[in-house]
Design a protein around this motif. Structure first.
Motif, PDB file in Angstrom:
ATOM      1  N   LYS A   1      -9.144   3.688  -9.380  1.00 25.20           N
ATOM      2  CA  LYS A   1      -8.910   4.999  -9.458  1.00 25.20           C
ATOM      3  C   LYS A   1      -9.160   5.709 -10.700  1.00 25.20           C
ATOM      4  CE  LYS A   1      -6.721   3.651  -5.695  1.00 25.20           C
ATOM      5  NZ  LYS A   1      -7.154   3.846  -4.430  1.00 25.20           N
TER       6      LYS A   1
ATOM      7  N   TYR B   1      -1.805   8.680  -6.577  1.00 24.58           N
ATOM      8  CA  TYR B   1      -2.799   8.085  -6.292  1.00 24.58           C
ATOM      9  C   TYR B   1      -2.396   7.072  -5.265  1.00 24.58           C
ATOM     10  CZ  TYR B   1      -1.317   3.931  -8.928  1.00 24.58           C
ATOM     11  OH  TYR B   1      -0.688   2.698  -9.334  1.00 24.58           O
ATOM     12  N   THR B   2      -3.406   6.702  -4.325  1.00 30.54           N
ATOM     13  CA  THR B   2      -3.088   5.678  -3.245  1.00 30.54           C
ATOM     14  C   THR B   2      -3.806   4.397  -3.287  1.00 30.54           C
ATOM     15  OG1 THR B   2      -2.991   7.928  -2.020  1.00 30.54           O
ATOM     16  CG2 THR B   2      -3.236   5.578  -0.750  1.00 30.54           C
ATOM     17  N   ILE B   3      -2.813   3.405  -2.980  1.00 32.94           N
ATOM     18  CA  ILE B   3      -3.471   2.175  -2.904  1.00 32.94           C
ATOM     19  C   ILE B   3      -3.399   1.932  -1.613  1.00 32.94           C
ATOM     20  CG2 ILE B   3      -2.958  -0.340  -3.232  1.00 32.94           C
ATOM     21  CD1 ILE B   3      -1.589   0.092  -5.462  1.00 32.94           C
ATOM     22  N   SER B   4      -5.032   1.988  -0.901  1.00 35.21           N
ATOM     23  CA  SER B   4      -5.249   2.109   0.083  1.00 35.21           C
ATOM     24  C   SER B   4      -5.218   0.622   1.140  1.00 35.21           C
ATOM     25  CB  SER B   4      -6.675   2.614   0.637  1.00 35.21           C
ATOM     26  OG  SER B   4      -6.695   4.030  -0.053  1.00 35.21           O
ATOM     27  N   SER B   5      -5.721  -0.504   0.546  1.00 38.51           N
ATOM     28  CA  SER B   5      -6.020  -1.734   1.172  1.00 38.51           C
ATOM     29  C   SER B   5      -5.166  -2.626   0.318  1.00 38.51           C
ATOM     30  CB  SER B   5      -7.381  -2.198   0.957  1.00 38.51           C
ATOM     31  OG  SER B   5      -8.160  -0.908   1.763  1.00 38.51           O
TER      32      SER B   5
ATOM     33  N   THR C   1       0.909  -1.199   0.021  1.00 38.95           N
ATOM     34  CA  THR C   1      -0.072   0.035   0.066  1.00 38.95           C
ATOM     35  C   THR C   1       0.767   1.272  -0.012  1.00 38.95           C
ATOM     36  OG1 THR C   1       0.005   0.022   2.507  1.00 38.95           O
ATOM     37  CG2 THR C   1      -1.902  -1.074   1.111  1.00 38.95           C
ATOM     38  N   GLY C   2       0.394   2.302  -0.231  1.00 40.63           N
ATOM     39  CA  GLY C   2       0.996   3.666  -0.146  1.00 40.63           C
ATOM     40  C   GLY C   2       0.758   4.559  -1.348  1.00 40.63           C
ATOM     41  N   THR C   3       1.559   5.673  -1.639  1.00 44.84           N
ATOM     42  CA  THR C   3       1.582   6.556  -2.774  1.00 44.84           C
ATOM     43  C   THR C   3       2.176   5.878  -3.939  1.00 44.84           C
ATOM     44  OG1 THR C   3       1.093   8.537  -1.190  1.00 44.84           O
ATOM     45  CG2 THR C   3       1.965   8.913  -3.381  1.00 44.84           C
TER      46      THR C   3
ATOM     47  N   GLU D   1      -8.703  -1.947  -6.306  1.00 44.17           N
ATOM     48  CA  GLU D   1      -9.343  -0.594  -6.072  1.00 44.17           C
ATOM     49  C   GLU D   1      -9.533   0.244  -7.518  1.00 44.17           C
ATOM     50  OE1 GLU D   1      -7.192   1.527  -3.249  1.00 44.17           O
ATOM     51  OE2 GLU D   1      -6.822  -0.199  -2.179  1.00 44.17           O
TER      52      GLU D   1
END
Lengths: 66, 375
Positions: free
Chosen positions: B170, B159-163, B138-140, B168
């Motif tokens: 985007k 963009y962010t991978i949150s989980s 996860t992260g930016t 996800e």
């Protein structure tokens, strides 16, 4: 792409008796990423663009055709 | 009201909006080709090779320069509605990306296909990139769009991978004046209307500090592929990165992914890459002797190529009606190809015993002939 060598390939034209009337370069045989490729002298061809960029930068020389 | 009486006058114009329009209409709106990774002409899995090469799924390649190693492969782990995704794996870690190092997945887009954007004018339009992504890390992350042409500009977008390990979706909209810039709306922002490079869309996995620009801001520094917030995805051999349903379209709205039938996407890909399977003279092509050692032959194309192509070395044979069979391992080259031609004239040397202008056939005795007109 990693281009380690480049050499012009020539093409000959013949008359009806099979004698050569003209010879000119028509492609480059280049070693790219360790394999040989035939690259056309087309300014829209990606490999040709890269070869000429490296030639202009002085990092690659195209050998004359045989 | 009877259905037959409903006409244009009965529908308020503002009542019909893009979200209400299904993906069955407004076709050909995706500038990305093979955004759902249906076509894999070269291989379904491979270790990424040299920088700026395509070696698995069509139209998608690697920008690579680091101390690690990566592979890409076809995956059936997908979001709903797609058969395959692109799976990148880190197979050798690089825990410290140097300033000049990078790893990125890219697609190059032909300039003449981007003319609806109106770049280089005050009427330049926004673009929207949408995609599904999934990673254990996860992260930016960043995705950049490089605009080629007389002057190159680039914009990195975070963009962010949150989980972790979760698909996800985007959506990133890029205006022509992002970051309060005027590069794209000035004349130097114009795209060429040719078969040359127009856009490079680059999904960042790691970028050293030489490539760090400002998020969502057009830059005249063509190295600004990313930002300092980009994670180093190359830091562990446990890392994976899935990509699916990539769409780049005009406007500020992400419409549903435009699914195409396989043949349509394949034909689009074949403008840039076609292959002919070799082996035991499976396919032979009409030709003639050009002198005593070379053959001119004509290969029919499935679609016209973007440009005159590069071809790999192959083993081939020539035959004539007098029973001559002669072999060659010389690399074939293009003898003639012009825009929109449906046939490719090739020349192959290294034979013996041919007669000038005598009818011959030419074909592959082994290997696969790759005909590449990639950007």
């Amino acid at each position: 792409m990693n281009i380690t060598s480049a050499k012009y390939k020539s093409r000959s034209e013949y008359d009806a008796d099979g004698k050569v009337t003209s010879t000119s370069n028509d492609a480059i045989i280049a070693t790219i990423d360790g394999k040989d490729y035939g690259v056309p002298l087309d300014p829209a061809n990606t490999e040709y663009i890269e070869i000429m960029r490296q030639v202009a930068a002085g990092t690659l020389t195209i050998e004359d055709a045989d | 009201m009877a259905l037959s009486t409903i006409g244009t006058n009965q529908i308020a114009s503002e009542a019909v909006t893009v979200p209400k329009v299904t993906d069955q209409v407004l076709s050909s709106r995706n500038f990305i080709i093979n955004g759902d990774f249906q076509v894999w002409q070269r291989a379904t899995a491979a270790t990424a090779g040299a920088n700026n090469t395509i070696n698995t799924t069509d139209r998608w390649g690697w920008l690579l320069s680091n101390d690690g190693a990566v592979t890409s492969e076809q995956s059936t782990d997908t979001p709903t509605g797609t058969g395959y995704s692109f799976l990148a794996k880190c197979t050798t870690a690089d825990t410290s990306i140097a300033a000049a190092q990078y790893a990125s997945i890219f697609q190059n887009i032909e300039a003449q296909n981007l003319q609806p954007l109106g770049y280089g004018t005050s009427s330049a339009k926004s673009i929207t990139l949408s995609f599904f992504v999934k990673s254990n890390k996860t992260g930016t992350y960043t995705v950049a769009i490089y605009k080629s042409g007389n002057t190159g500009y680039i914009i990195p977008n975070e963009y962010t991978i949150s989980s972790a390990n979760t698909w996800e979706k985007k959506t990133i909209t890029i205006t022509p004046t992002a970051g309060s810039t005027s590069f794209i709306t000035a004349s130097a922002g114009a795209l060429l209307n040719t078969n040359a490079l127009g856009f490079q869309v680059a999904f960042g996995l790691a970028f050293g500090s030489n490539f760090h620009g400002t998020n969502n801001t057009w830059s005249s520094n063509a190295s600004h592929y990313s930002t300092s917030n980009q994670v180093n995805w190359m830091d562990s051999t446990s890392n994976n990165f899935y990509l699916s349903q990539v769409q780049l379209e005009v406007g500020d709205t992400a419409t549903p992914f435009e699914h195409e039938n396989y043949g349509t996407t394949l034909a689009k890909c074949q403008r840039y890459f076609q292959k002919i399977s070799g082996g035991s003279d499976r396919f032979v092509y009409a030709g003639k002797g050009q002198g005593s050692t070379t053959v001119d032959a004509t290969i029919p194309l499935t679609v016209s190529l973007r440009a005159s192509p590069t071809m790999n070395a192959v083993n081939s044979r020539a035959f004539n009606d007098a029973g001559l069979t002669t072999s060659s391992s010389t690399t074939p080259t293009v003898n003639n190809y012009s825009d929109n031609d449906t046939h490719l004239a090739i020349n192959c040397g290294g034979f013996s015993g041919l007669t000038n202008n005598e009818v011959n056939t030419w074909g592959l005795s082994s290997n696969q002939l790759n005909i590449s007109a990639e950007l």
